[in-house]
Scaffold this active site. Structure first.
Site, mmCIF file in Angstrom:
data_model
loop_
_atom_site.group_PDB
_atom_site.id
_atom_site.type_symbol
_atom_site.label_atom_id
_atom_site.label_comp_id
_atom_site.label_asym_id
_atom_site.label_seq_id
_atom_site.Cartn_x
_atom_site.Cartn_y
_atom_site.Cartn_z
ATOM 1 N N GLN A 1 -25.669 -3.377 48.389
ATOM 2 C CA GLN A 1 -26.177 -2.159 49.058
ATOM 3 C C GLN A 1 -26.027 -0.942 48.151
ATOM 4 O OE1 GLN A 1 -24.307 -4.474 50.551
ATOM 5 N NE2 GLN A 1 -24.715 -4.640 52.736
ATOM 6 N N ARG B 1 -25.870 -8.804 65.530
ATOM 7 C CA ARG B 1 -24.764 -8.665 64.566
ATOM 8 C C ARG B 1 -23.527 -8.224 65.362
ATOM 9 N NH1 ARG B 1 -25.886 -5.785 58.947
ATOM 10 N NH2 ARG B 1 -24.049 -7.022 58.402
ATOM 11 N N GLY C 1 -26.813 -1.189 58.435
ATOM 12 C CA GLY C 1 -26.100 0.085 58.549
ATOM 13 C C GLY C 1 -25.889 0.360 60.031
ATOM 14 N N ALA C 2 -24.641 0.673 60.390
ATOM 15 C CA ALA C 2 -24.280 0.725 61.820
ATOM 16 C C ALA C 2 -25.191 1.623 62.666
ATOM 17 C CB ALA C 2 -22.810 1.132 61.939
ATOM 18 N N ASP D 1 -18.303 0.991 60.433
ATOM 19 C CA ASP D 1 -19.035 0.168 61.419
ATOM 20 C C ASP D 1 -18.362 0.199 62.771
ATOM 21 O OD1 ASP D 1 -19.856 -0.987 58.662
ATOM 22 O OD2 ASP D 1 -21.384 -1.582 60.126
ATOM 23 N N LYS E 1 -17.821 -2.003 55.312
ATOM 24 C CA LYS E 1 -18.276 -3.022 54.350
ATOM 25 C C LYS E 1 -17.124 -3.625 53.566
ATOM 26 C CE LYS E 1 -21.470 -4.373 53.983
ATOM 27 N NZ LYS E 1 -21.724 -5.672 54.692
HETATM 28 O O1 MRU Z 1 -23.882 -5.079 56.286
HETATM 29 P P1 MRU Z 1 -24.399 -3.668 56.370
HETATM 30 O O2 MRU Z 1 -25.223 -3.269 55.188
HETATM 31 O O3 MRU Z 1 -25.065 -3.399 57.693
HETATM 32 O O4 MRU Z 1 -23.088 -2.784 56.324
HETATM 33 C C1 MRU Z 1 -23.204 -1.401 56.333
HETATM 34 C C2 MRU Z 1 -21.919 -0.698 56.166
HETATM 35 O O5 MRU Z 1 -20.858 -1.281 56.113
HETATM 36 C C3 MRU Z 1 -21.960 0.796 56.168
HETATM 37 O O6 MRU Z 1 -20.985 1.318 55.326
HETATM 38 C C4 MRU Z 1 -21.697 1.296 57.595
HETATM 39 O O7 MRU Z 1 -22.579 0.659 58.486
HETATM 40 C C5 MRU Z 1 -21.847 2.753 57.707
HETATM 41 S S1 MRU Z 1 -23.545 3.210 57.537
HETATM 42 C C6 MRU Z 1 -23.726 4.825 57.883
#
Ligand code: MRU
Length: 347
Positions: free
Chosen positions: A197, A95, A53-54, A238, A249
């Site tokens: 997720q 990442r 999550g970002a 992100d 995502k």
């Molecule tokens: O691969 P992830 O689980 O890190 O991806 C997360 C997402 O795409 C979320 O939608 C995004 O980070 C927003 S979280 C507040």
């Protein structure tokens, strides 16, 4: 909303000398915290998606730098700054897509460049501030986003954007939390293949808070929209380019296209730390490709078999498919380059 209602599960716990990370790979079956004392460990926790999550990635990285400063000030008092710079470079490779990671590392780097009498205290305070500010921003966005949902009966969300993905409370899920305090709202969550997720994290988080939620297969989204059950899709981000193009995502872009077809509104909720002002549009966003084994069943993972897998884990939704971008500094309706820049003036 009471303070009690704003308390959510913690993805990250700072102890003062270590970082405890909730291993999200094991949810919802097991609630296990791993404890890290150095930046290499935090880098590994991000790469392997124990924390994801970002905003949460950015916060974890900030604490990773704090751990690096604590370690190297003790072990290498002569050249601790060089050692910390190596750790920052390592964290930056964990990442590629979430800009919050680079944003947080820049904040920490900015401090290291100045001459500090007590670097450990200053760096820890900065990481803690990044963490606290994220929660404050989420609560603000929750209220602003909920304002847009007055009278709305149903929403769908994607991935996990809750407390697990942030410092606490959540972005898109924060809006859903705030809205359910004000009105009755039917909440649908997509599974979010391949890492699930939605099925493993979002549904679990909402269940912990007693917020009813209905899970659906990603491929059922069009049919859900066609049924008329939802008025908005609400997602996190992100990285948002200056023109409003939004990386999120994988599957978010499909939902935005479907939403347009069915006259469903599309909301992106993200703190201003997710906006990358250095890029004019979404074509400049690096999309992370993860291992094919996250997608392929084990039986296909053998030498000699001609079965591959394409596993981009983010996609980019063009700004013109987005109805509203909600940030802690305000809401941009129908984002355009001009619209996002207008927001910059209030930061
Ligand atoms: O691969 P992830 O689980 O890190 O991806 C997360 C997402 O795409 C979320 O939608 C995004 O980070 C927003 S979280 C507040």
């Amino acid at each position: 909303m009471t303070e009690q209602n704003k308390k959510t599960v913690q993805a990250l716990q700072w102890t003062g000398t270590s970082l405890k990370v909730l291993d999200q790979r094991q949810l919802p079956e097991k609630l296990v915290y791993d404890e890290y004392q150095d930046a290499a460990g935090v880098t590994e926790a991000i790469t392997t998606m124990r924390v994801r999550g970002a905003p949460a990635i950015g916060i974890a990285a900030a604490y990773g730098v704090a751990l690096s400063v604590i370690q190297h000030c003790a072990e290498n008092p002569e050249d601790w700054q060089q050692k910390v710079a190596i750790d920052i470079a390592l964290l930056a490779k964990s990442r590629p897509t979430a800009v919050n990671l680079f944003w947080a590392l820049e904040q920490m780097k900015g401090l290291l460049d100045s001459s500090l009498t007590n670097p450990q205290a200053v760096i820890i305070a900065c990481a803690e501030k990044i963490h606290t500010n994220d929660i404050v921003a989420n609560i603000k966005m929750g209220e602003l986003g909920a304002d847009l949902l007055a009278g709305v009966k149903g929403v769908m969300t994607h991935c996990n954007t809750g407390a697990l993905a942030t410092g606490g409370y959540g972005t898109a899920l924060g809006v859903i939390r705030s809205a359910t305090q004000r009105q009755s709202l039917k909440v649908y969550a997509g599974e979010t293949r391949p890492w699930l997720q939605g099925a493993r994290l979002t549904v679990w988080e909402l269940a912990q808070d007693g917020i009813p939620v209905t899970l659906l297969a990603d491929s059922a989204a069009a049919w859900l929209m066609k049924s008329g059950a939802i008025d908005w899709v609400i997602v996190g981000a992100d990285r948002i380019a200056a023109n409003g193009d939004t990386a999120n995502k994988i599957g978010t872009y499909s939902l935005a296209v479907l939403a347009k077809q069915h006259n469903v509104k599309f909301m992106v909720v993200a703190p201003t730390s997710t906006i990358d002002w250095t890029i004019s549009n979404g074509n400049q966003i690096e999309i992370e490709q993860r291992d094919k084994n996250e997608l392929l069943p084990d039986c296909y993972n053998k030498e000699g078999l001609l079965v591959g897998a394409w596993n981009p884990v983010f996609d980019v939704t063009p700004g013109d498919l987005i109805t509203a971008v909600v940030t802690e500094s305000g809401v941009v309706l129908n984002p355009t380059e001009q619209g996002m820049r207008g927001l910059k003036n209030v930061i």
